[in-house]
Design a protein around this motif. Structure first.
Motif, PDB file in Angstrom:
ATOM      1  N   GLY A  84      25.296  44.960  17.864  1.00  0.00           N
ATOM      2  CA  GLY A  84      25.725  44.153  18.995  1.00  0.00           C
ATOM      3  C   GLY A  84      26.329  42.872  18.450  1.00  0.00           C
ATOM      4  N   ILE A  85      27.442  42.460  19.021  1.00  0.00           N
ATOM      5  CA  ILE A  85      28.152  41.275  18.544  1.00  0.00           C
ATOM      6  C   ILE A  85      28.342  40.303  19.703  1.00  0.00           C
ATOM      7  CG2 ILE A  85      30.261  40.388  17.460  1.00  0.00           C
ATOM      8  CD1 ILE A  85      28.833  42.281  15.590  1.00  0.00           C
ATOM      9  N   GLY A  86      27.958  39.058  19.469  1.00  0.00           N
ATOM     10  CA  GLY A  86      28.230  37.973  20.407  1.00  0.00           C
ATOM     11  C   GLY A  86      29.080  36.940  19.686  1.00  0.00           C
ATOM     12  N   PHE A  87      29.940  36.262  20.420  1.00  0.00           N
ATOM     13  CA  PHE A  87      30.802  35.279  19.750  1.00  0.00           C
ATOM     14  C   PHE A  87      31.390  34.308  20.754  1.00  0.00           C
ATOM     15  CE2 PHE A  87      33.112  39.101  20.751  1.00  0.00           C
ATOM     16  CZ  PHE A  87      34.316  38.671  21.288  1.00  0.00           C
ATOM     17  N   ARG A  88      31.692  33.124  20.255  1.00  0.00           N
ATOM     18  CA  ARG A  88      32.356  32.102  21.060  1.00  0.00           C
ATOM     19  C   ARG A  88      33.844  32.420  21.115  1.00  0.00           C
ATOM     20  NH1 ARG A  88      29.211  26.887  21.341  1.00  0.00           N
ATOM     21  NH2 ARG A  88      27.179  27.444  20.512  1.00  0.00           N
ATOM     22  N   SER A  89      34.526  31.929  22.117  1.00  0.00           N
ATOM     23  CA  SER A  89      35.946  32.258  22.288  1.00  0.00           C
ATOM     24  C   SER A  89      36.802  31.804  21.112  1.00  0.00           C
ATOM     25  CB  SER A  89      36.482  31.675  23.596  1.00  0.00           C
ATOM     26  OG  SER A  89      36.338  30.271  23.602  1.00  0.00           O
ATOM     27  N   ALA A  90      36.377  30.779  20.395  1.00  0.00           N
ATOM     28  CA  ALA A  90      37.146  30.277  19.256  1.00  0.00           C
ATOM     29  C   ALA A  90      36.743  30.925  17.927  1.00  0.00           C
ATOM     30  CB  ALA A  90      36.994  28.760  19.151  1.00  0.00           C
ATOM     31  N   ALA A  91      35.872  31.917  17.966  1.00  0.00           N
ATOM     32  CA  ALA A  91      35.413  32.561  16.732  1.00  0.00           C
ATOM     33  C   ALA A  91      36.553  33.296  16.040  1.00  0.00           C
ATOM     34  CB  ALA A  91      34.279  33.530  17.030  1.00  0.00           C
ATOM     35  N   SER A  92      36.517  33.264  14.724  1.00  0.00           N
ATOM     36  CA  SER A  92      37.522  33.950  13.918  1.00  0.00           C
ATOM     37  C   SER A  92      36.992  35.311  13.466  1.00  0.00           C
ATOM     38  CB  SER A  92      37.868  33.111  12.691  1.00  0.00           C
ATOM     39  OG  SER A  92      36.733  33.044  11.834  1.00  0.00           O
TER      40      SER A  92
ATOM     41  N   THR B  88      29.628  45.013  22.469  1.00  0.00           N
ATOM     42  CA  THR B  88      29.622  43.658  23.009  1.00  0.00           C
ATOM     43  C   THR B  88      29.741  43.778  24.519  1.00  0.00           C
ATOM     44  OG1 THR B  88      30.499  41.422  22.707  1.00  0.00           O
ATOM     45  CG2 THR B  88      32.124  43.202  22.874  1.00  0.00           C
ATOM     46  N   SER B  89      29.719  42.646  25.207  1.00  0.00           N
ATOM     47  CA  SER B  89      29.841  42.687  26.660  1.00  0.00           C
ATOM     48  C   SER B  89      31.205  43.235  27.057  1.00  0.00           C
ATOM     49  CB  SER B  89      29.654  41.294  27.258  1.00  0.00           C
ATOM     50  OG  SER B  89      30.741  40.461  26.901  1.00  0.00           O
ATOM     51  N   THR B  90      31.283  43.796  28.227  1.00  0.00           N
ATOM     52  CA  THR B  90      32.536  44.366  28.723  1.00  0.00           C
ATOM     53  C   THR B  90      33.660  43.348  28.660  1.00  0.00           C
ATOM     54  OG1 THR B  90      31.247  45.797  30.191  1.00  0.00           O
ATOM     55  CG2 THR B  90      33.579  45.544  30.698  1.00  0.00           C
ATOM     56  N   ALA B  91      33.387  42.111  29.050  1.00  0.00           N
ATOM     57  CA  ALA B  91      34.428  41.075  29.041  1.00  0.00           C
ATOM     58  C   ALA B  91      34.865  40.741  27.616  1.00  0.00           C
ATOM     59  CB  ALA B  91      33.922  39.817  29.747  1.00  0.00           C
ATOM     60  N   LYS B  92      33.922  40.606  26.711  1.00  0.00           N
ATOM     61  CA  LYS B  92      34.270  40.234  25.331  1.00  0.00           C
ATOM     62  C   LYS B  92      34.927  41.382  24.571  1.00  0.00           C
ATOM     63  CE  LYS B  92      31.162  36.391  24.591  1.00  0.00           C
ATOM     64  NZ  LYS B  92      32.094  35.379  24.150  1.00  0.00           N
ATOM     65  N   ALA B  93      34.731  42.612  25.033  1.00  0.00           N
ATOM     66  CA  ALA B  93      35.341  43.765  24.366  1.00  0.00           C
ATOM     67  C   ALA B  93      36.863  43.717  24.426  1.00  0.00           C
ATOM     68  CB  ALA B  93      34.818  45.062  24.981  1.00  0.00           C
ATOM     69  N   GLN B  94      37.409  42.896  25.319  1.00  0.00           N
ATOM     70  CA  GLN B  94      38.858  42.764  25.439  1.00  0.00           C
ATOM     71  C   GLN B  94      39.451  41.749  24.466  1.00  0.00           C
ATOM     72  OE1 GLN B  94      40.132  45.070  27.528  1.00  0.00           O
ATOM     73  NE2 GLN B  94      37.972  45.575  27.773  1.00  0.00           N
TER      74      GLN B  94
ATOM     75  N   GLN C 240      27.464  31.897   9.417  1.00  0.00           N
ATOM     76  CA  GLN C 240      27.260  30.602   8.770  1.00  0.00           C
ATOM     77  C   GLN C 240      27.856  29.466   9.588  1.00  0.00           C
ATOM     78  OE1 GLN C 240      28.644  30.411   4.738  1.00  0.00           O
ATOM     79  NE2 GLN C 240      27.741  28.418   4.388  1.00  0.00           N
ATOM     80  N   ASP C 241      28.980  29.714  10.260  1.00  0.00           N
ATOM     81  CA  ASP C 241      29.618  28.655  11.041  1.00  0.00           C
ATOM     82  C   ASP C 241      29.070  28.542  12.463  1.00  0.00           C
ATOM     83  OD1 ASP C 241      30.750  30.827  12.340  1.00  0.00           O
ATOM     84  OD2 ASP C 241      32.812  30.364  11.740  1.00  0.00           O
ATOM     85  N   GLY C 242      28.116  29.412  12.835  1.00  0.00           N
ATOM     86  CA  GLY C 242      27.499  29.358  14.155  1.00  0.00           C
ATOM     87  C   GLY C 242      28.372  29.874  15.287  1.00  0.00           C
ATOM     88  N   MET C 243      29.472  30.519  14.979  1.00  0.00           N
ATOM     89  CA  MET C 243      30.416  30.973  16.003  1.00  0.00           C
ATOM     90  C   MET C 243      30.186  32.414  16.458  1.00  0.00           C
ATOM     91  SD  MET C 243      32.331  28.374  16.659  1.00  0.00           S
ATOM     92  CE  MET C 243      33.859  28.939  17.380  1.00  0.00           C
ATOM     93  N   ALA C 244      29.373  33.187  15.729  1.00  0.00           N
ATOM     94  CA  ALA C 244      29.163  34.592  16.074  1.00  0.00           C
ATOM     95  C   ALA C 244      27.733  35.001  15.762  1.00  0.00           C
ATOM     96  CB  ALA C 244      30.145  35.471  15.300  1.00  0.00           C
ATOM     97  N   THR C 245      27.259  36.018  16.468  1.00  0.00           N
ATOM     98  CA  THR C 245      25.937  36.582  16.227  1.00  0.00           C
ATOM     99  C   THR C 245      26.051  38.096  16.145  1.00  0.00           C
ATOM    100  OG1 THR C 245      25.441  36.725  18.600  1.00  0.00           O
ATOM    101  CG2 THR C 245      24.740  34.714  17.449  1.00  0.00           C
ATOM    102  N   ALA C 246      25.098  38.694  15.472  1.00  0.00           N
ATOM    103  CA  ALA C 246      25.034  40.155  15.396  1.00  0.00           C
ATOM    104  C   ALA C 246      23.571  40.567  15.376  1.00  0.00           C
ATOM    105  CB  ALA C 246      25.743  40.672  14.154  1.00  0.00           C
TER     106      ALA C 246
END
Length: 116
Positions: free
Chosen positions: A5-13, A32-38, A102-108
């Protein structure tokens, strides 16, 4: 089967998502969530790893990790954990709790189980 499962902020690289996934461990698919899958960044991660990408509904799925910010935004304690569990359905279990890039922008997070 193992799903990340992947979560991330909109500015994540792509580097952020890759780092979070590398910290969590190997998987057979991404979710990931349906919205973030796009988002182009998660599609790029799926292509780079040669893994299928599954968009799922995460609201209301109980997770071991709890974040007040994520609860307010997504209706679950951890988007990464909820996505991994939702992709596998009943009987799935978290084997790697939410890890943060490490940059706090994404989770797994990694869940194991039989596909839904």
């Amino acid at each position: 089967m193992r799903v990340a499962g992947i979560g991330f902020r909109s500015a994540a690289s792509l580097a952020s998502l890759t780092d979070a996934l590398d910290r969590a461990g190997p998987a057979d698919a991404l979710a990931t969530s349906t919205a973030k899958a796009q988002a182009p960044v998660i599609a790029a991660l799926a292509r780079a790893r040669g893994l299928p990408l599954i968009g799922v509904k995460v609201a209301g799925i109980p997770t071991p990790t709890q974040s007040a910010r994520v609860i307010a935004m997504h209706g679950t304690g951890s988007l990464a954990e909820a996505a991994a569990l939702a992709a596998l359905g009943p009987g799935a279990r978290i084997v790697t709790p939410r890890t943060v890039s490490q940059d706090g922008m994404a989770t797994a997070a990694i869940a194991e189980g039989d596909p839904a």
